[in-house]
Design a protein around this motif. Structure first.
Motif, PDB file in Angstrom:
ATOM      1  N   SER A 226       0.813  -1.209   0.000  1.00 25.34           N
ATOM      2  CA  SER A 226       0.000   0.000   0.000  1.00 25.34           C
ATOM      3  C   SER A 226       0.850   1.264   0.000  1.00 25.34           C
ATOM      4  O   SER A 226       2.064   1.236   0.216  1.00 25.34           O
ATOM      5  N   ASP A 227       0.170   2.385  -0.171  1.00 19.32           N
ATOM      6  CA  ASP A 227       0.851   3.680  -0.132  1.00 19.32           C
ATOM      7  C   ASP A 227       1.333   4.047   1.261  1.00 19.32           C
ATOM      8  O   ASP A 227       2.110   4.993   1.419  1.00 19.32           O
ATOM      9  N   ALA A 228       0.887   3.311   2.272  1.00 18.26           N
ATOM     10  CA  ALA A 228       1.399   3.544   3.619  1.00 18.26           C
ATOM     11  C   ALA A 228       2.889   3.236   3.699  1.00 18.26           C
ATOM     12  O   ALA A 228       3.591   3.736   4.572  1.00 18.26           O
ATOM     13  N   ALA A 229       3.373   2.428   2.775  1.00 21.33           N
ATOM     14  CA  ALA A 229       4.793   2.075   2.725  1.00 21.33           C
ATOM     15  C   ALA A 229       5.479   2.741   1.530  1.00 21.33           C
ATOM     16  O   ALA A 229       6.440   2.210   0.973  1.00 21.33           O
ATOM     17  N   ALA A 230       4.999   3.909   1.153  1.00 22.32           N
ATOM     18  CA  ALA A 230       5.455   4.565  -0.075  1.00 22.32           C
ATOM     19  C   ALA A 230       6.944   4.903  -0.092  1.00 22.32           C
ATOM     20  O   ALA A 230       7.513   5.103  -1.166  1.00 22.32           O
ATOM     21  N   TRP A 231       7.584   4.991   1.086  1.00 23.07           N
ATOM     22  CA  TRP A 231       9.016   5.315   1.110  1.00 23.07           C
ATOM     23  C   TRP A 231       9.823   4.156   1.684  1.00 23.07           C
ATOM     24  O   TRP A 231      10.860   4.342   2.310  1.00 23.07           O
ATOM     25  N   ILE A 232       9.335   2.948   1.449  1.00 23.55           N
ATOM     26  CA  ILE A 232      10.012   1.732   1.908  1.00 23.55           C
ATOM     27  C   ILE A 232      10.264   0.842   0.701  1.00 23.55           C
ATOM     28  O   ILE A 232       9.331   0.489  -0.016  1.00 23.55           O
ATOM     29  N   THR A 233      11.509   0.488   0.479  1.00 26.69           N
ATOM     30  CA  THR A 233      11.844  -0.458  -0.593  1.00 26.69           C
ATOM     31  C   THR A 233      13.131  -1.185  -0.250  1.00 26.69           C
ATOM     32  O   THR A 233      13.993  -0.654   0.466  1.00 26.69           O
ATOM     33  N   GLY A 234      13.243  -2.416  -0.723  1.00 24.85           N
ATOM     34  CA  GLY A 234      14.427  -3.219  -0.479  1.00 24.85           C
ATOM     35  C   GLY A 234      14.498  -3.817   0.908  1.00 24.85           C
ATOM     36  O   GLY A 234      15.536  -4.361   1.304  1.00 24.85           O
ATOM     37  N   GLU A 235      13.404  -3.766   1.653  1.00 29.28           N
ATOM     38  CA  GLU A 235      13.415  -4.238   3.036  1.00 29.28           C
ATOM     39  C   GLU A 235      12.748  -5.601   3.169  1.00 29.28           C
ATOM     40  O   GLU A 235      11.878  -5.960   2.379  1.00 29.28           O
ATOM     41  N   THR A 236      13.146  -6.329   4.209  1.00 30.20           N
ATOM     42  CA  THR A 236      12.479  -7.577   4.577  1.00 30.20           C
ATOM     43  C   THR A 236      11.892  -7.403   5.967  1.00 30.20           C
ATOM     44  O   THR A 236      12.619  -7.172   6.935  1.00 30.20           O
ATOM     45  N   LEU A 237      10.578  -7.479   6.052  1.00 36.10           N
ATOM     46  CA  LEU A 237       9.868  -7.300   7.313  1.00 36.10           C
ATOM     47  C   LEU A 237       9.674  -8.666   7.978  1.00 36.10           C
ATOM     48  O   LEU A 237       8.993  -9.534   7.444  1.00 36.10           O
TER      49      LEU A 237
END
Length: 261
Positions: A226-237
């Motif tokens: 979602s757009d709630a994670a719009a500035w998150i990339t390359g991560e493993t949650l």
């Protein structure tokens, strides 16, 4: 947070049951149209029917390039876009010591757990996301971080998927975000050997006091899509109830909490 996926279309691979079905249902509940895949078309269609008119099933083995290509085209034709790809399909036929592994089981594990996400991501990128943007979420595993006897090949495949997630995040930026989730022990058929006969013993190692449920992972995937994670990339949650924190039991955590009051 904006978790609204209205107007977006998602594909979830390996979605006839377990985490994949929970993810597809959560995405649909958030407003997305969803295409669910399974090796058998009837299984995919039956799973989609449990979600309703926002979902459609499509028969496509994760490593079948022709079927994957057809599925991507189907999603775009049916719903008008392809904004979210969840690479959920996974397998573990290679259970056993590394020193006794055969090439057949090794290759099948790598094909499904590593090659298939690369394949589907490339198809989604070329067919839609390169021009329009989108989000990719890979279903990795806590096994990509930890070690355990007899799980070497599976764990290695998930570690590779985490690293591929980082590479794809760089290569497909800025239009496409690529992230992963790393579930711990979740109540699914694939993970039954990890909890079914020893649930009480396993639960004692979770600070949050229970085995995971597919919906726990589905909510994390929806957030990353979602757009709630719009500035998150390359991560493993990591989604594991605190399991990776170590040997602390629920009782030990509770006792420490009482002592701090």
């Amino acid at each position: 947070m904006n978790l609204d996926l209205s107007g977006k279309t998602a594909i979830v691979t390996g979605a006839s049951r377990g985490i994949g079905l929970a993810v597809a249902r959560q995405l649909a509940d958030s407003g997305a149209h969803v295409v669910l895949t399974a090796r058998k078309a009837q299984d995919a269609e039956a799973a989609a029917a449990t979600i309703g008119e926002r979902a459609a099933g499509f028969g496509a083995h994760a490593t079948d390039e022709a079927a994957a290509t057809a599925c991507v085209a189907f999603a775009i034709e049916r719903f008008g876009s392809l904004d979210v790809l969840v690479n959920n399909a996974g397998t573990n036929p290679a259970l056993g010591p590394l020193a006794e592994m055969d090439h057949g089981r090794f290759a099948k594990t790598i094909d499904v757990n590593v090659w298939a996400p690369v394949l589907w991501t490339g198809l989604a990128w070329r067919a839609w996301m390169r021009e329009h943007g989108g989000a990719v979420v890979n279903n990795a595993s806590l096994g990509g971080i930890v070690t355990a006897p007899d799980f070497g090949v599976y764990h290695a495949s998930k570690a590779a998927l985490m690293h591929i997630t980082r590479h794809a995040a760089v290569e497909l930026a800025p239009r496409v975000r690529v992230n992963a989730v790393a579930p711990g022990v979740v109540r699914t058929r694939l993970a039954e050997a990890l909890w079914k006969e020893q649930e009480d013993e396993i639960v004692a190692r979770f600070p949050l006091g229970r085995v995971g449920e597919p919906d726990d992972v589905a909510r994390a995937v929806t957030f990353l899509a979602s757009d709630a994670a719009a500035w998150i990339t390359g991560e493993t949650l990591v989604v594991d109830g605190g399991f990776v924190l170590g040997t602390a039991s629920v009782e030990a955590v509770a006792t420490a909490g009482e002592g701090a009051r």
